[in-house]
Design an enzyme around this catalytic site. Structure first.
Site, PDB file in Angstrom:
ATOM      1  CE  LYS A 141      38.281  45.828  45.283  1.00 55.08           C
ATOM      2  NZ  LYS A 141      39.513  45.602  44.683  1.00 55.08           N
ATOM      3  CB  SER A 164      40.473  33.589  43.109  1.00 52.13           C
ATOM      4  OG  SER A 164      40.118  34.371  44.122  1.00 52.13           O
ATOM      5  CD  GLU A 193      31.536  35.214  34.133  1.00 51.53           C
ATOM      6  OE1 GLU A 193      32.197  34.277  33.857  1.00 51.53           O
ATOM      7  OE2 GLU A 193      30.210  35.494  33.512  1.00 51.53           O
ATOM      8  CB  CYS A 237      39.285  32.769  33.654  1.00 53.74           C
ATOM      9  SG  CYS A 237      38.568  33.774  32.597  1.00 53.74           S
ATOM     10  CD  GLU A 258      42.478  29.849  37.587  1.00 55.38           C
ATOM     11  OE1 GLU A 258      42.284  30.296  38.555  1.00 55.38           O
ATOM     12  OE2 GLU A 258      42.007  30.413  36.464  1.00 55.38           O
TER      13      GLU A 258
HETATM   14  P1  NAP Z   1      40.850  37.638  43.272  1.00 59.61           P
HETATM   15  O1  NAP Z   1      42.312  37.749  44.051  1.00 59.61           O
HETATM   16  O2  NAP Z   1      39.909  36.864  43.346  1.00 59.61           O
HETATM   17  O3  NAP Z   1      40.755  39.214  42.967  1.00 59.61           O
HETATM   18  C1  NAP Z   1      39.739  39.642  42.101  1.00 59.61           C
HETATM   19  C2  NAP Z   1      38.927  41.076  42.754  1.00 59.61           C
HETATM   20  O4  NAP Z   1      38.483  40.812  43.993  1.00 59.61           O
HETATM   21  C3  NAP Z   1      40.328  42.037  43.057  1.00 59.61           C
HETATM   22  O5  NAP Z   1      39.530  43.483  42.807  1.00 59.61           O
HETATM   23  C4  NAP Z   1      40.287  41.724  44.486  1.00 59.61           C
HETATM   24  O6  NAP Z   1      41.158  43.421  45.162  1.00 59.61           O
HETATM   25  C5  NAP Z   1      39.113  41.453  44.971  1.00 59.61           C
HETATM   26  N1  NAP Z   1      39.362  40.733  46.491  1.00 59.61           N
HETATM   27  C6  NAP Z   1      40.400  40.018  46.806  1.00 59.61           C
HETATM   28  N2  NAP Z   1      39.857  39.636  47.959  1.00 59.61           N
HETATM   29  C7  NAP Z   1      38.528  40.124  48.138  1.00 59.61           C
HETATM   30  C8  NAP Z   1      37.881  40.240  49.475  1.00 59.61           C
HETATM   31  N3  NAP Z   1      38.115  39.492  50.525  1.00 59.61           N
HETATM   32  N4  NAP Z   1      36.372  41.012  49.297  1.00 59.61           N
HETATM   33  C9  NAP Z   1      36.321  41.392  48.286  1.00 59.61           C
HETATM   34  N5  NAP Z   1      36.995  41.737  46.952  1.00 59.61           N
HETATM   35  C10 NAP Z   1      38.170  40.975  47.192  1.00 59.61           C
HETATM   36  O7  NAP Z   1      41.483  37.241  41.718  1.00 59.61           O
HETATM   37  P2  NAP Z   1      42.552  37.908  40.673  1.00 59.61           P
HETATM   38  O8  NAP Z   1      43.871  37.140  41.442  1.00 59.61           O
HETATM   39  O9  NAP Z   1      42.695  39.220  40.797  1.00 59.61           O
HETATM   40  O10 NAP Z   1      42.109  37.328  39.389  1.00 59.61           O
HETATM   41  C11 NAP Z   1      42.447  36.063  38.902  1.00 59.61           C
HETATM   42  C12 NAP Z   1      41.404  35.067  39.291  1.00 59.61           C
HETATM   43  O11 NAP Z   1      40.104  35.827  38.347  1.00 59.61           O
HETATM   44  C13 NAP Z   1      41.665  33.849  38.446  1.00 59.61           C
HETATM   45  O12 NAP Z   1      41.203  32.771  39.097  1.00 59.61           O
HETATM   46  C14 NAP Z   1      40.737  33.922  37.133  1.00 59.61           C
HETATM   47  O13 NAP Z   1      40.493  32.456  36.341  1.00 59.61           O
HETATM   48  C15 NAP Z   1      39.664  34.626  37.397  1.00 59.61           C
HETATM   49  N6  NAP Z   1      39.170  35.208  36.367  1.00 59.61           N
HETATM   50  C16 NAP Z   1      37.825  34.650  35.911  1.00 59.61           C
HETATM   51  C17 NAP Z   1      37.080  35.392  34.637  1.00 59.61           C
HETATM   52  C18 NAP Z   1      35.838  34.904  34.414  1.00 59.61           C
HETATM   53  O14 NAP Z   1      35.443  35.518  33.657  1.00 59.61           O
HETATM   54  N7  NAP Z   1      35.358  33.748  34.686  1.00 59.61           N
HETATM   55  C19 NAP Z   1      37.822  36.321  33.920  1.00 59.61           C
HETATM   56  C20 NAP Z   1      38.976  36.808  34.577  1.00 59.61           C
HETATM   57  C21 NAP Z   1      39.603  36.430  35.589  1.00 59.61           C
HETATM   58  P3  NAP Z   1      42.604  43.159  45.149  1.00 59.61           P
HETATM   59  O15 NAP Z   1      43.118  43.350  43.654  1.00 59.61           O
HETATM   60  O16 NAP Z   1      43.013  44.473  45.901  1.00 59.61           O
HETATM   61  O17 NAP Z   1      43.210  41.887  45.582  1.00 59.61           O
END
Ligand code: NAP
Length: 473
Positions: A166, A221, A242, A276, A377
Site C-alpha cells: 500500500k 512516521s 523505518e 528522514c 522532526e
Molecule cells: P506516515 O504518515 O506515517 O505515512 C506513511 C505510510 O503509512 C503512508 O502510506 C500512510 O498512508 C500510511 N499510514 C498512515 N496512517 C496509517 C495507519 N493508521 N495504518 C496504516 N498505514 C498508515 O508518514 P509520512 O508522512 O508519509 O512520511 C514521513 C515520515 O516517514 C517521516 O517521519 C520520515 O522520517 C519517515 N521516513 C522514514 C524513512 C526511513 O527509512 N527511516 C524513509 C522515508 C521516510 P497515507 O499516505 O494514506 O496517509
C-alpha cells in the site's frame, strides 16, 4: 490497483495533485479492506510456486525490472516531479537509486547461503537452511515514492516472498508505474500486488490481523510505526520499521567551516528537507560559527524555490498544507524564544507559487533545547544551528533525542572522528560525508527510528527464516 495480475478499478476513486501547482493530475482507485484481503489471498496462493523457483529465475526477473527502470529513468522522473514535487535532477537520482535495489537484490538472491554446522556427536549433522518468510505486507511513504518501494519489493521478491503493497495516498501514480514495470519484467500473477487507498488505517489493521501475512514492513512516521507494531504484536508478526529521525550535524572546531557549510546546505535542503536523514540540529563550534553561518546563509539564500520541472529551481514544494503549517509553527516558536532568523522564515506567496506549498529556505541560529524544532522532526527546508563550546559534551548533546537514524560529523581529526562514530547512537553516520547511502549499505535506525535494516546483505535477511535441521546418520 493491481491484484492477482489484473489491473482493477473500484467503486470510488481519489484524486492526486501536483504539490507545486495544486492541479489535479490523476485519479486512482480507492481500495479498502475487501481489496486488501483479495490481494493477500492472491499473494498467498502465489507463494508456493514463487518460493520454489530457483534464485536464478527470480534474479532474472529482477534484472529485467532494473533494465526497464533505467530505460524509463526520464519518464519516471518526470512523473515523480509532478506528483511529489522534487526537482527533476533529484528525481532522476532517486530513480537510479531505486533501480540499484533491483539489481543489488537480483545479485543477493543467489547468495542466500545457509550453513552446515559441526556437531559434537559423530552421528549427527546440522544444516541451517534459509527460507522465505511468506506473504509480506508493505506500507510506504510519499517522500521517496519509488525508491522506498524497491527497497522493500526487491529483497522480498529475491528471497521468494510474495507481497501486497500500500503506497502513500499522495503518490500512488509512482507506485502504479513501478508495478507496471514489474508486470512487464515478468513477475508472475499474484506475486506482487498493489492496493491504492485514501484511508490507510483499515488496510493497516488488515495487514496486522490477517494471519496469512507473516511479515510487515513499514516506512513512515514513528507514530504510525508504533501503532502498527502494537497491532502486529498479538500474532507476533515479524516487523521491519523505518521511521522518523532527528539527525545531528556536528561541525567540530578543526573542521573547514566553508566545506562543512556547503555540505550542510546540500544535505539539509534535499527534497526540501523532507527526508528522514535530514539534519535537524546543526551543532557548530563557536570558534568557527561565524564563518560557517555566513557561508550557509549565502548558499541557502541563493536556492531558488519553484516547480521542479524548471531546471533552475532547486527547492520544490512541501507535500501539503499541514506540512507548511508544521514548519511555520516550529520557526515561529524558535524566533519567539530568541532564535535569530538569517534568511527565509515564511511561506512563498509570489510568482504563482501561492498555488503550491512552498516554504522559503530558512536558516536559524541560536537554537536551544527549549524550542520545538530541537526535538520535533521538521520535514521542511529549515536549518537550525546550535552554537556549542568547549564546555559542552557534544556527544551527549547529539545523543539527547529519542530518534537514532542518521548523524553527520565534520572533523579533520581521525581520533575525534572515530570517537564520535563509535559514540553516536544512530544507525547511519556520515563522517565528512553527506550521502552515506547506497543499495549495498545497510540503512536503518536505532531507538525510536525503528528496527531492521534495508539494503545490503542484511536487507534480504529481513525476508528470510532460518530453519535448523538436525540429522542422525
Ligand atoms: P506516515 O504518515 O506515517 O505515512 C506513511 C505510510 O503509512 C503512508 O502510506 C500512510 O498512508 C500510511 N499510514 C498512515 N496512517 C496509517 C495507519 N493508521 N495504518 C496504516 N498505514 C498508515 O508518514 P509520512 O508522512 O508519509 O512520511 C514521513 C515520515 O516517514 C517521516 O517521519 C520520515 O522520517 C519517515 N521516513 C522514514 C524513512 C526511513 O527509512 N527511516 C524513509 C522515508 C521516510 P497515507 O499516505 O494514506 O496517509
Amino acid at each position: 490497483m493491481y491484484i492477482n495480475g489484473v489491473w482493477q478499478s473500484c467503486e470510488n476513486n481519489f484524486d492526486v495533485f501536483n504539490p507545486a501547482t495544486g492541479e489535479k493530475i490523476g485519479e486512482v482507485a480507492d481500495g479498502g479492506v475487501q481489496q486488501a484481503r483479495a490481494a493477500i489471498d492472491a499473494a498467498d496462493a502465489a507463494f508456493g510456486e514463487w518460493s520454489r523457483r530457483t534464485a536464478y529465475d527470480r534474479a532474472e526477473i529482477l534484472y529485467k525490472a532494473w533494465e526497464l527502470m533505467m530505460a524509463r529513468q526520464s519518464e519516471l522522473s518526470e512523473l515523480m516531479t509532478c506528483e511529489q514535487g522534487k526537482p527533476l535532477k533529484a528525481a532522476r537520482n532517486e530513480v537510479k537509486y531505486a533501480a540499484d535495489f533491483l539489481r543489488w537484490f537480483a545479485e543477493e538472491a543467489k547468495r542466500v547461503y545457509g550453513q552446515t554446522i559441526p556437531s559434537a556427536r559423530p552421528d549427527q549433522r546440522f544444516i541451517a537452511l534459509k527460507q522465505a518468510v511468506g506473504v509480506v505486507a508493505a506500507i510506504t511513504p510519499w517522500n521517496y515514492p519509488i525508491s522506498m518501494l524497491t527497497r522493500k519489493l526487491a529483497p522480498a521478491l529475491a528471497a521468494g516472498c510474495t507481497v501486497v503493497l500500500k503506497p502513500a495516498e499522495s503518490t500512488p501514480l509512482c507506485a502504479i508505474a513501478v508495478f507496471k514495470l514489474l508486470e512487464e519484467a515478468g513477475v508472475p500473477v499474484g506475486v506482487a500486488n498493489l492496493v491504492t487507498a485514501s484511508q490507510p488505517a483499515p488496510i493497516g489493521r488488515e495487514f496486522c490481523e490477517n494471519s496469512l501475512i507473516r511479515k510487515l514492513t513499514f516506512t513512515g512516521s514513528t507514530a504510525v510505526g508504533k501503532l502498527l507494531a502494537r497491532d502486529a504484536a498479538p500474532q507476533l508478526k515479524r516487523i521491519s520499521m523505518e521511521l522518523g529521525g532527528h539527525a545531528p550535524f556536528i561541525v567540530c572546531e578543526d573542521a573547514d567551516p566553508v566545506h562543512a557549510a556547503k555540505g550542510a546546505a546540500l544535505v539539509k535542503f534535499l527534497n526540501a528537507g523532507q527526508a528522514c536523514i535530514s539534519p535537524n540540529r546543526i551543532y557548530v563550534h563557536e570558534s568557527i560559527a561565524e564563518r560557517f553561518l555566513e557561508t550557509l546563509t549565502e548558499r541557502v539564500a541563493g536556492l531558488r524555490a519553484g516547480n521542479g520541472m524548471d531546471p533552475s529551481n532547486s527547492i520544490g514544494p512541501l507535500v501539503a498544507e499541514p506540512a507548511l503549517d508544521k514548519v511555520a509553527r516550529q520557526v515561529e516558536d524558535a524566533v519567539a524564544k530568541g532564535a535569530h532568523l538569517h534568511t527565509g522564515g515564511s511561506r512563498i506567496l509570489e510568482n504563482g507559487l501561492e498555488k503550491g506549498y512552498f516554504y522559503a529556505p530558512t536558516v536559524l541560529s541560536g537554537v536551544t533545547d527549549t524550542m520545538q524544532i530541537y526535538r520535533e522532526e521538521t520535514f521542511g527546508p529549515v536549518a537550525p544551528v546550535v552554537i556549542y563550546n568547549d564546555q559542552d559534551d557534544i556527544l551527549a548533546l547529539a545523543n539527547d533525542t529519542n530518534y537514532g537514524l542518521a548523524a553527520y560529523v565534520y572533523t579533520q581529526n581521525i581520533s575525534r572522528a572515530m570517537r564520535l562514530f563509535e559514540g553516536l547512537q544512530f544507525g547511519i553516520i556520515g563522517v565528512n560525508d553527506i550521502n552515506p547511502t547506497s543499495a549495498a549499505a545497510p540503512f536503518g535506525g536505532m531507538k525510536m527510528s525503528g528496527m531492521g535494516r534495508e539494503g545490503a546483505q542484511e536487507g534480504i535477511e529481513e525476508y528470510l527464516e532460518t530453519k535448523l535441521g538436525g540429522f542422525s546418520v
